[in-house]
Design a protein around this motif. Structure first.
Motif, PDB file in Angstrom:
ATOM      1  N   VAL A   2       0.749  -1.241   0.094  1.00  0.00           N
ATOM      2  CA  VAL A   2      -0.140   0.091  -0.057  1.00  0.00           C
ATOM      3  C   VAL A   2       0.897   1.099   0.128  1.00  0.00           C
ATOM      4  CG1 VAL A   2      -0.199  -0.079   2.447  1.00  0.00           C
ATOM      5  CG2 VAL A   2      -2.047   0.991   1.134  1.00  0.00           C
ATOM      6  N   GLN A   3       0.474   2.208  -0.775  1.00  0.00           N
ATOM      7  CA  GLN A   3       0.898   3.812  -0.655  1.00  0.00           C
ATOM      8  C   GLN A   3       0.306   4.762   0.146  1.00  0.00           C
ATOM      9  OE1 GLN A   3       0.702   1.870  -4.078  1.00  0.00           O
ATOM     10  NE2 GLN A   3       2.368   0.843  -3.520  1.00  0.00           N
ATOM     11  N   LEU A   4       1.074   5.353   0.863  1.00  0.00           N
ATOM     12  CA  LEU A   4       0.405   6.102   1.561  1.00  0.00           C
ATOM     13  C   LEU A   4       0.641   7.642   1.395  1.00  0.00           C
ATOM     14  CD1 LEU A   4       0.833   4.512   5.086  1.00  0.00           C
ATOM     15  CD2 LEU A   4      -1.191   4.462   3.468  1.00  0.00           C
ATOM     16  N   VAL A   5      -0.282   8.620   0.948  1.00  0.00           N
ATOM     17  CA  VAL A   5       0.054  10.031   1.161  1.00  0.00           C
ATOM     18  C   VAL A   5      -0.639  10.923   2.150  1.00  0.00           C
ATOM     19  CG1 VAL A   5      -0.324  11.887  -0.472  1.00  0.00           C
ATOM     20  CG2 VAL A   5       0.409   9.609  -1.468  1.00  0.00           C
ATOM     21  N   TYR A  95       3.407  11.787  10.146  1.00  0.00           N
ATOM     22  CA  TYR A  95       3.661  10.556   9.244  1.00  0.00           C
ATOM     23  C   TYR A  95       2.508   9.919   9.454  1.00  0.00           C
ATOM     24  CZ  TYR A  95       8.364  12.109   8.380  1.00  0.00           C
ATOM     25  OH  TYR A  95       9.636  12.852   8.183  1.00  0.00           O
ATOM     26  N   CYS A  96       1.816   9.184   8.387  1.00  0.00           N
ATOM     27  CA  CYS A  96       0.964   8.310   8.771  1.00  0.00           C
ATOM     28  C   CYS A  96       1.638   6.644   8.194  1.00  0.00           C
ATOM     29  CB  CYS A  96      -0.398   8.128   8.118  1.00  0.00           C
ATOM     30  SG  CYS A  96      -0.309   8.246   6.173  1.00  0.00           S
ATOM     31  N   ALA A  97       1.273   5.556   8.868  1.00  0.00           N
ATOM     32  CA  ALA A  97       1.783   4.456   8.678  1.00  0.00           C
ATOM     33  C   ALA A  97       0.744   3.422   8.717  1.00  0.00           C
ATOM     34  CB  ALA A  97       2.999   4.064   9.765  1.00  0.00           C
ATOM     35  N   ALA A  98       0.890   2.074   8.098  1.00  0.00           N
ATOM     36  CA  ALA A  98       0.164   0.971   7.921  1.00  0.00           C
ATOM     37  C   ALA A  98       0.780  -0.170   8.456  1.00  0.00           C
ATOM     38  CB  ALA A  98      -0.622   1.037   6.622  1.00  0.00           C
ATOM     39  N   GLY A  99       0.003  -1.026   9.241  1.00  0.00           N
ATOM     40  CA  GLY A  99       0.710  -2.267   9.818  1.00  0.00           C
ATOM     41  C   GLY A  99      -0.350  -2.956  10.125  1.00  0.00           C
ATOM     42  N   SER A 100      -0.161  -4.328  10.672  1.00  0.00           N
ATOM     43  CA  SER A 100      -0.959  -5.396  10.820  1.00  0.00           C
ATOM     44  C   SER A 100      -1.927  -5.242  12.172  1.00  0.00           C
ATOM     45  CB  SER A 100      -0.245  -6.760  10.868  1.00  0.00           C
ATOM     46  OG  SER A 100       0.422  -7.146   9.828  1.00  0.00           O
ATOM     47  N   PHE A 101      -1.342  -4.339  13.023  1.00  0.00           N
ATOM     48  CA  PHE A 101      -1.844  -4.415  14.345  1.00  0.00           C
ATOM     49  C   PHE A 101      -1.622  -2.995  14.923  1.00  0.00           C
ATOM     50  CE2 PHE A 101      -2.865  -8.510  14.822  1.00  0.00           C
ATOM     51  CZ  PHE A 101      -1.500  -9.444  14.197  1.00  0.00           C
ATOM     52  N   ALA A 108       6.384  -1.493  14.600  1.00  0.00           N
ATOM     53  CA  ALA A 108       5.263  -2.458  14.245  1.00  0.00           C
ATOM     54  C   ALA A 108       4.566  -2.192  12.786  1.00  0.00           C
ATOM     55  CB  ALA A 108       4.188  -2.484  15.319  1.00  0.00           C
ATOM     56  N   TYR A 109       4.902  -1.029  12.226  1.00  0.00           N
ATOM     57  CA  TYR A 109       4.439  -0.483  11.092  1.00  0.00           C
ATOM     58  C   TYR A 109       5.093  -0.952   9.732  1.00  0.00           C
ATOM     59  CZ  TYR A 109       0.952   1.606  14.081  1.00  0.00           C
ATOM     60  OH  TYR A 109       0.148   1.723  14.966  1.00  0.00           O
ATOM     61  N   ASP A 110       4.692  -1.209   8.622  1.00  0.00           N
ATOM     62  CA  ASP A 110       5.356  -1.638   7.516  1.00  0.00           C
ATOM     63  C   ASP A 110       5.510  -0.773   6.177  1.00  0.00           C
ATOM     64  OD1 ASP A 110       3.492  -4.581   7.959  1.00  0.00           O
ATOM     65  OD2 ASP A 110       5.608  -4.231   8.394  1.00  0.00           O
ATOM     66  N   TYR A 111       4.156   0.214   6.330  1.00  0.00           N
ATOM     67  CA  TYR A 111       4.180   1.075   5.162  1.00  0.00           C
ATOM     68  C   TYR A 111       4.138   2.598   5.740  1.00  0.00           C
ATOM     69  CZ  TYR A 111       3.267  -3.227   2.878  1.00  0.00           C
ATOM     70  OH  TYR A 111       3.397  -4.465   2.467  1.00  0.00           O
ATOM     71  N   TRP A 112       4.987   3.452   5.157  1.00  0.00           N
ATOM     72  CA  TRP A 112       4.901   4.816   5.653  1.00  0.00           C
ATOM     73  C   TRP A 112       4.715   5.892   4.575  1.00  0.00           C
ATOM     74  CZ3 TRP A 112       5.968   6.246  10.755  1.00  0.00           C
ATOM     75  CH2 TRP A 112       6.248   5.421  11.672  1.00  0.00           C
ATOM     76  N   GLY A 113       4.138   6.895   4.787  1.00  0.00           N
ATOM     77  CA  GLY A 113       3.953   7.915   3.882  1.00  0.00           C
ATOM     78  C   GLY A 113       4.941   8.933   4.056  1.00  0.00           C
ATOM     79  N   GLN A 114       5.283   9.943   2.980  1.00  0.00           N
ATOM     80  CA  GLN A 114       6.259  10.753   3.268  1.00  0.00           C
ATOM     81  C   GLN A 114       6.147  11.976   4.119  1.00  0.00           C
ATOM     82  OE1 GLN A 114       9.234  10.547   1.304  1.00  0.00           O
ATOM     83  NE2 GLN A 114       8.192   8.642   0.912  1.00  0.00           N
TER      84      GLN A 114
END
Length: 122
Positions: A2-5, A95-101, A108-114
């Protein structure tokens, strides 16, 4: 993946409010818990808030608990951070970030925005 903006940052006077948005592309954001973090110049990146996949539960840092609300609209693939009563100490890149929990640990987060800059003037 996933890409985050992030968007919605800017310059605001002390006492003001902002709503940050975290928009996702690629995989649907509903697959992930989402967290907001911030980093001020010369400081470590710190946890602000997080929300579960369904939006049913959220977690806040003590420093923002009474002033922030995290929410999500999975139909729009977007998570929001509403901030009020802002003060100069809130100045940072957010920053926002996405993860499993849902987690306050940035690892704990795998994906990060800029990131989006928030500047609060006194």
């Amino acid at each position: 993946q996933v890409q985050l903006v992030e968007s919605g940052g800017g310059l605001v006077q002390a006492g003001g409010s902002l709503r940050l948005s975290c928009a996702a592309s690629g995989r649907t954001l509903s697959r992930y818990a989402v967290g907001w973090f911030r980093q001020a110049p010369g400081k470590e990146r710190e946890f602000v808030a997080s929300i579960t996949r369904s939006g049913g539960n959220s977690l806040y840092a003590d420093s923002v608990k009474s002033r922030c609300t995290i929410s999500r609209d999975n139909a729009k693939n977007t998570v929001y951070l509403q901030m009020s009563s802002l003060n100069p100490e809130d100045t940072a890149v957010y920053y926002c970030a996405a993860g499993s929990f849902t987690n306050s640990n940035r690892n704990a987060y795998d994906y990060w925005g800029q990131g989006t800059q928030v500047t609060v003037s006194s």
